[in-house]
Design a protein around this motif. Structure first.
Motif, PDB file in Angstrom:
ATOM      1  N   ASP A  96      -8.850  34.763 -64.235  1.00 44.13           N
ATOM      2  CA  ASP A  96      -9.678  33.994 -63.306  1.00 44.13           C
ATOM      3  C   ASP A  96      -9.681  32.550 -63.820  1.00 44.13           C
ATOM      4  O   ASP A  96     -10.299  32.257 -64.838  1.00 44.13           O
ATOM      5  N   GLY A 119     -13.392  34.342 -51.543  1.00 43.71           N
ATOM      6  CA  GLY A 119     -13.753  33.665 -52.791  1.00 43.71           C
ATOM      7  C   GLY A 119     -13.093  34.310 -54.004  1.00 43.71           C
ATOM      8  O   GLY A 119     -12.435  35.353 -53.900  1.00 43.71           O
ATOM      9  N   ALA A 120     -13.283  33.675 -55.140  1.00 42.01           N
ATOM     10  CA  ALA A 120     -12.813  34.288 -56.381  1.00 42.01           C
ATOM     11  C   ALA A 120     -13.493  35.643 -56.555  1.00 42.01           C
ATOM     12  O   ALA A 120     -12.911  36.583 -57.101  1.00 42.01           O
ATOM     13  N   SER A 121     -14.706  35.755 -56.038  1.00 39.57           N
ATOM     14  CA  SER A 121     -15.481  36.989 -56.246  1.00 39.57           C
ATOM     15  C   SER A 121     -14.816  38.223 -55.641  1.00 39.57           C
ATOM     16  O   SER A 121     -14.966  39.322 -56.176  1.00 39.57           O
ATOM     17  N   PHE A 181     -19.337  34.903 -64.940  1.00 36.59           N
ATOM     18  CA  PHE A 181     -18.365  35.376 -63.951  1.00 36.59           C
ATOM     19  C   PHE A 181     -17.511  36.500 -64.523  1.00 36.59           C
ATOM     20  O   PHE A 181     -17.123  37.422 -63.803  1.00 36.59           O
ATOM     21  N   THR A 198     -17.417  28.595 -66.554  1.00 33.97           N
ATOM     22  CA  THR A 198     -18.039  27.510 -65.805  1.00 33.97           C
ATOM     23  C   THR A 198     -19.501  27.286 -66.170  1.00 33.97           C
ATOM     24  O   THR A 198     -19.975  26.152 -66.208  1.00 33.97           O
ATOM     25  N   GLN A 234     -12.866  25.740 -54.587  1.00 33.69           N
ATOM     26  CA  GLN A 234     -13.915  24.710 -54.454  1.00 33.69           C
ATOM     27  C   GLN A 234     -14.311  23.994 -55.742  1.00 33.69           C
ATOM     28  O   GLN A 234     -15.230  23.191 -55.740  1.00 33.69           O
ATOM     29  N   LYS A 235     -13.605  24.287 -56.849  1.00 35.05           N
ATOM     30  CA  LYS A 235     -13.896  23.547 -58.084  1.00 35.05           C
ATOM     31  C   LYS A 235     -12.808  22.513 -58.350  1.00 35.05           C
ATOM     32  O   LYS A 235     -13.077  21.325 -58.349  1.00 35.05           O
TER      33      LYS A 235
HETATM   34  C1  LIG Z   1     -17.255  29.746 -59.272  1.00 35.53           C
HETATM   35  C2  LIG Z   1     -16.540  30.828 -59.980  1.00 35.53           C
HETATM   36  C3  LIG Z   1     -16.356  32.096 -59.411  1.00 35.53           C
HETATM   37  C4  LIG Z   1     -16.930  32.465 -58.076  1.00 35.53           C
HETATM   38  O1  LIG Z   1     -16.211  31.864 -57.066  1.00 35.53           O
HETATM   39  P1  LIG Z   1     -16.491  32.180 -55.521  1.00 35.53           P
HETATM   40  O2  LIG Z   1     -15.325  31.521 -54.854  1.00 35.53           O
HETATM   41  O3  LIG Z   1     -17.816  31.593 -55.174  1.00 35.53           O
HETATM   42  O4  LIG Z   1     -16.463  33.650 -55.338  1.00 35.53           O
HETATM   43  C5  LIG Z   1     -15.647  33.031 -60.130  1.00 35.53           C
HETATM   44  N1  LIG Z   1     -15.147  32.750 -61.339  1.00 35.53           N
HETATM   45  C6  LIG Z   1     -15.317  31.552 -61.930  1.00 35.53           C
HETATM   46  C7  LIG Z   1     -14.732  31.300 -63.281  1.00 35.53           C
HETATM   47  C8  LIG Z   1     -16.010  30.559 -61.267  1.00 35.53           C
HETATM   48  O5  LIG Z   1     -16.189  29.369 -61.850  1.00 35.53           O
END
Ligand SMILES: *Cc1c(COP(=O)(O)O)cnc(C)c1O
Length: 359
Positions: free
Chosen positions: A171, A74-76, A101, A151, A194-195
């Protein structure tokens, strides 16, 4: 009943993408097997991943001196991978904190190394992003990290912060490919898919070649950008199906007319909603104008009870997932690339009717 899904992520996907994936799920054309059951070293899968990369390069105009990586976690995971890879020995970096985030990114990065806050809008509940003269940037930093679109609070940077020669890390999970992007302004970009890009399970990373040299040899392989780049995102088994969906979304974006067209569409959708907020005393937008996100439109009603009622009645009308994030409350309408204008219009009609009957 038509369902309009305002979820912040995982979010609405283009119907054409879902249909193509469904059609080809059991047998990839010309192959006779499902992508789900094929080796990531097999030619069809390698070709599919190469094609996704080429299409991304074409769509966003990514220069040759950047690598395109498809990673997991994930982004995390990028919150800690960035400092693990980009901090030089005894080095330091700046973070700009503009939302939830961004805060999480800061917290993880501070576990890895010497990270300073170079700007924050927490005091005003993240209703805007800092202006250039509010930033306290260290010219000796190894990089500056910022979050392009917030977000949860519904703010977006109107332009990248000016960080001089220090590499800029972003990010862009919730606004990537929603508008044209000048990748050369960045050292590294990451975005969970996923966004705006597809299904969960893959994170897109764009990294400038010279920064790959910073990855320490001592890093475990899976945490090293350098290892993933050398392995062409297949050092281990990559999330093949999520990359495939991402590739279909990128192809769809190109077919729509590319990123300039998407920006035009996205601005148009957002304007319909923000105009409604501006013309109403009943609904109050959270973000300062000038910093409003075209992706996540956040607003409040006169009291939390009305907000709960609003989200509940909207759901009954097929307008789902409008409840704001648990950390801020209120209402959030996420209207990423794949979200149709028609859904925005239906929401605005619903808002007018709700205000008429409850205002
Ligand atoms: C949703 C989101 C994340 C987290 O993403 P994951 O893939 O669930 O880890 C991180 N940064 C931003 C800006 C987000 O919108």
């Amino acid at each position: 009943m038509t369902i309009y899904n305002f979820a912040a992520g995982p979010a609405t996907l283009p119907a054409a993408v879902l249909q193509e994936a469904q059609r080809d799920l059991t047998e990839l054309p010309g192959v006779g097997m499902s992508l789900l059951e094929m080796s990531h070293r097999s030619k069809p899968v390698v070709d599919m991943i190469d094609r996704a990369e080429d299409d991304i390069r074409q769509l966003a105009g990514i220069p040759d001196n950047y690598r395109v990586l498809f990673l997991q976690g994930g982004a995390s995971l990028q919150f800690s991978m960035v400092p693990m890879n980009l901090l030089t020995p005894n080095g330091k970096a700046d973070h700009i904190v503009t939302g939830n985030f961004a805060n999480l990114a800061l917290q993880d990065a501070q576990k890895v190394g010497d990270i300073r806050v170079a700007g924050s809008t927490e005091e005003s509940n993240f209703d805007h992003v800092p202006s250039q003269d509010e930033l306290d940037l260290d010219p000796g930093a190894d990089y500056v990290h910022f979050t392009g679109n917030n977000t949860i609070y519904g703010t977006e940077w109107p332009a990248e912060p000016d960080v001089g020669d220090v590499p800029l890390v972003a990010d862009l999970s919730s606004n990537i490919f929603s508008k044209p992007i000048d990748v050369t302004k960045y050292g590294l970009i990451y975005a969970g898919a996923q966004k705006n890009l597809g299904a969960a399970g893959v994170t897109l990373v764009l990294i400038r070649d010279d920064l790959l040299e910073r990855s320490p040899e001592s890093l475990p392989a899976m945490l090293s950008y350098s290892v993933h780049a050398k392995g062409k995102s297949a050092h281990n088994t990559p999330p093949v199906f999520s990359i495939y969906i991402l590739g279909l979304v990128v192809k769809w974006l190109a077919e729509q007319g590319g990123l300039e067209h998407m920006e035009h569409q996205n601005q148009g959708k957002a304007k319909v909603l923000y105009d409604e907020l501006d013309s109403s005393e009943f609904f109050r937008g959270h973000a300062h104008s000038g910093h409003r996100s075209p992706m996540n439109v956040t607003f409040r009603l006169p009291c939390p009870e009305l907000e709960t009622q609003f989200a509940g009645e909207a759901t009954a009308e097929g307008l789902v997932e409008l409840k704001g994030h648990r950390s801020v409350g209120g209402i959030r309408a996420s209207i990423y690339n794949a979200f149709p204008m028609e859904g925005v219009r239906v929401l605005v009609s619903f808002m007018k009717e709700f205000e008429r009957t409850h205002g």
